[in-house]
Design a protein around this motif. Structure first.
Motif, short mmCIF file in Angstrom:
data_model
loop_
_atom_site.label_atom_id
_atom_site.label_comp_id
_atom_site.label_asym_id
_atom_site.label_seq_id
_atom_site.Cartn_x
_atom_site.Cartn_y
_atom_site.Cartn_z
N UNK A 157 7.10 14.18 -5.18
CA UNK A 157 8.42 13.62 -4.89
C UNK A 157 9.46 14.13 -5.90
N UNK A 158 9.06 14.15 -7.18
CA UNK A 158 9.98 14.66 -8.21
C UNK A 158 10.28 16.13 -7.97
N UNK B 243 3.11 6.24 -5.59
CA UNK B 243 2.72 6.40 -6.99
C UNK B 243 1.77 7.59 -7.16
N UNK B 244 0.89 7.80 -6.20
CA UNK B 244 -0.04 8.93 -6.27
C UNK B 244 0.69 10.26 -6.06
N UNK B 245 1.75 10.24 -5.29
CA UNK B 245 2.47 11.47 -4.95
C UNK B 245 3.77 11.63 -5.73
N UNK C 283 0.83 -1.21 0.00
CA UNK C 283 0.00 0.00 0.00
C UNK C 283 0.86 1.26 0.00
N UNK C 284 2.00 1.15 0.58
CA UNK C 284 2.92 2.29 0.61
C UNK C 284 3.36 2.69 -0.80
N UNK C 285 3.54 1.70 -1.65
CA UNK C 285 3.92 1.98 -3.04
C UNK C 285 2.81 2.69 -3.79
#
Length: 114
Positions: free
Chosen positions: A36-37, A30-32, A24-26
């Motif tokens: 992050x970039x 992926x949504x954020x 679930x952490x992944x």
């Protein structure tokens, strides 16, 4: 009351740990991904900006040292020139070289046209 809060905290920790292990952490990552970039780009920009600032500070320090050295040399040359151009120094040099030139006894005067 305290036991219930401790159990809830343990369940939150277990849920978060199980969420990480379950993947679930992944999904959250992926949504954020855009955020992050953005954070990574800002970190790289900050590091490069800091590096260029340090390089400019080193260059400024080096140029200040060169300027100080040049000032000292200019002062030394100026004092040497003043010493060498004194009348007594000129007379001593002329006497050492046994020159026929002498310093005039009368001060110069200006001829005026009528």
């Amino acid at each position: 009351m305290e036991n219930e809060q401790q159990e809830k905290n343990k369940q939150k920790i277990r849920l978060s740990l199980s969420a990480i292990m379950g993947g679930d952490f992944l999904l959250i990552l992926q949504k954020q991904i855009k955020l992050i970039i953005l954070i990574i780009v800002l970190c790289i920009f900050y590091i490069s900006n800091r590096y260029s600032f340090q390089q400019e500070q080193i260059e400024i320090t080096r140029l200040k040292n060169q300027l100080e050295t040049a000032r000292y040399k200019a002062q030394t040359r100026s004092s040497q020139f003043l010493k060498a151009s004194r009348q007594s120094e000129l007379q001593n040099k002329l006497d050492k070289e046994k020159s026929k030139l002498t310093i005039p006894a009368q001060s110069p005067f200006i001829l005026e046209k009528d």
